[in-house]
Scaffold this motif. Structure first.
Motif, short mmCIF file in Angstrom:
data_model
loop_
_atom_site.label_atom_id
_atom_site.label_comp_id
_atom_site.label_asym_id
_atom_site.label_seq_id
_atom_site.Cartn_x
_atom_site.Cartn_y
_atom_site.Cartn_z
N MET A 50 47.49 13.18 47.57
CA MET A 50 47.64 14.62 47.78
C MET A 50 47.49 15.36 46.46
N ARG A 51 47.26 16.65 46.55
CA ARG A 51 47.26 17.48 45.34
C ARG A 51 48.62 17.36 44.68
N PRO A 52 48.67 16.95 43.41
CA PRO A 52 49.96 16.74 42.76
C PRO A 52 50.59 18.05 42.28
N ALA A 83 58.81 17.09 42.86
CA ALA A 83 58.69 16.43 44.16
C ALA A 83 58.96 17.41 45.30
N ARG A 84 59.91 18.32 45.10
CA ARG A 84 60.19 19.31 46.15
C ARG A 84 59.00 20.24 46.35
N GLN A 85 58.28 20.56 45.27
CA GLN A 85 57.08 21.37 45.41
C GLN A 85 56.00 20.62 46.18
N ALA A 86 55.77 19.36 45.82
CA ALA A 86 54.73 18.57 46.49
C ALA A 86 55.08 18.28 47.94
N LEU A 87 56.36 18.23 48.26
CA LEU A 87 56.80 17.92 49.62
C LEU A 87 56.29 18.95 50.63
N GLN A 88 56.11 20.19 50.20
CA GLN A 88 55.68 21.24 51.11
C GLN A 88 54.25 21.00 51.61
N ARG A 89 53.46 20.21 50.90
CA ARG A 89 52.07 19.94 51.29
C ARG A 89 51.92 18.64 52.07
N LEU A 90 52.99 17.91 52.25
CA LEU A 90 52.93 16.62 52.92
C LEU A 90 52.73 16.81 54.42
N PRO A 91 51.94 15.92 55.09
CA PRO A 91 51.83 16.01 56.55
C PRO A 91 53.19 16.03 57.22
N ALA A 92 53.33 16.83 58.26
CA ALA A 92 54.63 17.10 58.86
C ALA A 92 55.30 15.85 59.41
N ASP A 93 54.51 14.87 59.86
CA ASP A 93 55.10 13.69 60.49
C ASP A 93 55.16 12.49 59.56
N ALA A 94 54.95 12.68 58.26
CA ALA A 94 54.91 11.56 57.32
C ALA A 94 56.32 11.07 57.00
N ILE A 95 56.42 9.77 56.73
CA ILE A 95 57.66 9.17 56.23
C ILE A 95 57.62 9.21 54.71
N LEU A 139 42.48 18.56 39.31
CA LEU A 139 42.16 18.76 40.71
C LEU A 139 40.85 18.09 41.09
N MET A 140 39.83 18.21 40.25
CA MET A 140 38.55 17.57 40.54
C MET A 140 38.63 16.05 40.42
N ALA A 141 39.51 15.57 39.53
CA ALA A 141 39.72 14.12 39.43
C ALA A 141 40.35 13.58 40.71
N ILE A 142 41.28 14.33 41.30
CA ILE A 142 41.87 13.91 42.58
C ILE A 142 40.80 13.89 43.67
N CYS A 143 39.90 14.88 43.66
CA CYS A 143 38.81 14.89 44.64
C CYS A 143 37.91 13.67 44.47
N ALA A 144 37.55 13.35 43.23
CA ALA A 144 36.70 12.20 42.97
C ALA A 144 37.38 10.91 43.40
N TYR A 145 38.65 10.79 43.08
CA TYR A 145 39.42 9.61 43.48
C TYR A 145 39.44 9.45 45.00
N ASN A 146 39.66 10.55 45.72
CA ASN A 146 39.73 10.47 47.19
C ASN A 146 38.38 10.14 47.81
N VAL A 147 37.27 10.59 47.22
CA VAL A 147 35.95 10.23 47.73
C VAL A 147 35.74 8.72 47.66
N ALA A 174 53.09 13.00 42.46
CA ALA A 174 52.13 13.03 43.57
C ALA A 174 52.59 12.12 44.70
N PHE A 175 52.16 12.47 45.92
CA PHE A 175 52.32 11.62 47.10
C PHE A 175 51.01 10.87 47.35
N HIS A 176 51.11 9.57 47.68
CA HIS A 176 49.95 8.76 48.03
C HIS A 176 50.21 8.06 49.35
N ASP A 177 49.18 7.98 50.18
CA ASP A 177 49.24 7.20 51.41
C ASP A 177 49.25 5.72 51.03
#
Length: 459
Positions: free
Chosen positions: A189-191, A208-220, A359-367, A179-182
């Motif tokens: 992000m969705r892992p 990681a290559r799969q998750a990279l496609q969902r990353l914000p376009a301007d992220a480092i 997926l719902m655990a990621i939602c709960a974590y982000n809330v 997963a990617f985390h800010d």
């Protein structure tokens, strides 16, 4: 979360960022939109898709995390609803405390709906909580992998085979998750996930290559040496995102060639794939290369160790080292996700439910991360200075009162209390080293191994 969970249309109230989050993350109108997009028939009755989503989030944040706890909460709070003529249980005086209806609704919820909800919550929160680095003007996302333990069921054993060691096969199916985390806000992000062992095993770099496609376009992209390989660096370059990767000493020397690099210096390089990398990744195009800088720094915590980095950012070595030090935040994030949100062992018994639970655990974590961010902003702190565990407890304590708020003034008052409590959960700052060394506790005794029937036991 009363203004989102049970109302059939968005409520026109204006209470800053938290209210926007509660109103826009999972509204009934959004769920209907997802159903139309995925060509899924919206479920009616008490356990509609919007209710199931919020109950699964509630269940994940609740200490017991049982179906019964979610149903009991729903039955207790249902007295504040305005019953619809279509809702027979409401007309007859309440919702049954039995968990069968909720269990069936969870099973019938399409995984694609859970996926869209998870992406939608992240996109909404990322837009509202966007944190850019002041000198480069981009958000910074760290990537890392971890493992989850699943129930020993035939379907899960086949999809995520257990590992093995010198003593034989392990018991628990194992899922590899990346997963990617800010690094500033902690948003996840969705892992991506897959089997860690077996014939269909997939590595962290492929996930990681799969998750990279969902990353914000301007992220480092910030990564440890496990991801500091040419194939992943080339993939990141193809997406036109900057990167900061740690390199092993041997890989850094191969990239530098015969040139040596002194501490605190950097050198412009063209990183090309080796023969081994081309054999391991035959999809690499001919002549593939990545241009950037190799940097050598001294490890601040181990003066006798050198750290090597590859980056496409034109920054000084001290700045690159400071950025890499932020990578540790994802380690604490994964600990919060696995231990505090209790995702280290998923108790669902089918592959579909396991994936929906994640997926719902990621939602709960982000809330919870969103509440932390707002509390920290109001108190003049950073989100990382507040306790995630206390924030989760505060959200759960405030949940029923937010649900019962019937007016804007009541909702406003409860939100103020929630933010104030979370803002008081500031973590202690260690100004010096521990007065005692940290040690690992032993695991204690073990149960004896089960012997095969008919096997003789020596006296």
């Amino acid at each position: 979360m009363g203004y989102v969970l049970f109302m059939t249309s968005p409520v026109s109230i204006d209470f800053d960022l938290l209210e926007q989050i509660l109103r826009t993350t999972v509204s009934v109108s959004f769920i209907d939109q997802v159903c139309r997009k995925r060509m899924v028939k919206a479920r009616g009755g008490i356990y509609s898709l919007a209710v199931v989503v919020w109950l699964m989030i509630y269940q994940r944040l609740n200490g017991k995390r049982t179906l019964s706890s979610a149903v009991q909460f729903l039955a207790r709070e249902a007295v504040h609803w305005q019953p619809s003529p279509r809702h027979k249980p409401m007309r007859e005086g309440g919702i049954s405390p039995r968990t069968g209806g909720y269990c069936r609704a969870r099973l019938k919820m399409p995984k694609l709906v859970a996926t869209d909800v998870c992406d939608h919550i992240f996109d909404q929160l990322q837009t509202m909580m966007r944190k850019q680095l002041p000198d480069v003007g981009r958000p910074l996302f760290a990537i890392d992998g971890t493992t989850l333990r699943l129930q020993h069921r035939a379907e899960l054993v086949k999809a995520f085979p257990p590992g093995s060691n010198q003593h034989g096969d392990n018991h628990w199916p194992t899922m590899l998750l990346v997963a990617f985390h800010d690094v500033h806000t902690g948003l996840a992000m969705r892992p991506s996930w897959g089997p860690m062992y077996g014939k269909q095993a997939i590595g962290e770099q492929a996930l990681a290559r799969q998750a990279l496609q969902r990353l914000p376009a301007d992220a480092i992209v910030l990564a440890d040496s496990d991801f500091g390989i040419f194939a992943f660096a080339h993939t990141v370059q193809q997406t036109q995102r900057p990167m900061v990767f740690r390199l092993t000493a041997s890989r850094a020397q191969k990239v530098l060639g015969k040139v040596s690099l002194r501490l605190g210096r950097r050198r412009k390089v063209r990183w090309e794939a080796s023969l081994w990398e081309r054999s391991a990744h035959p999809d690499l195009p001919a002549g593939a290369s990545v241009e950037g800088w190799v940097i050598a720094c001294r490890n601040p915590s181990r003066k006798d160790e050198m750290l090597f980095f590859f980056t496409t950012l034109d920054e000084k070595p001290k700045r690159i080292l400071a950025l890499y030090q932020l990578r540790w935040n994802i380690e604490t994030d994964l600990r919060s996700l696995k231990r505090t949100v209790d995702l280290h062992q998923v108790t669902s018994k089918s592959q579909s439910m396991v994936e929906k639970e994640i997926l719902m655990a990621i939602c709960a974590y982000n809330v919870v991360r969103a509440v932390q961010y707002l509390s920290a902003t109001a108190a003049g702190l950073t989100p990382r200075q507040l306790s995630f565990s206390v924030a989760q407890d505060a959200v759960m304590a405030a949940w029923p009162y937010l649900q019962r708020s019937s007016t804007q003034a009541e909702f406003h008052q409860e939100v103020q209390r929630l933010l104030l409590v979370v803002a008081q959960s500031r973590l202690p700052e260690r100004s010096h080293r521990r007065s005692y060394p940290r040690e690992i506790w032993g695991r204690g005794g073990h149960f004896p191994f089960r012997r095969s029937p008919g096997k003789k036991v020596c006296p």
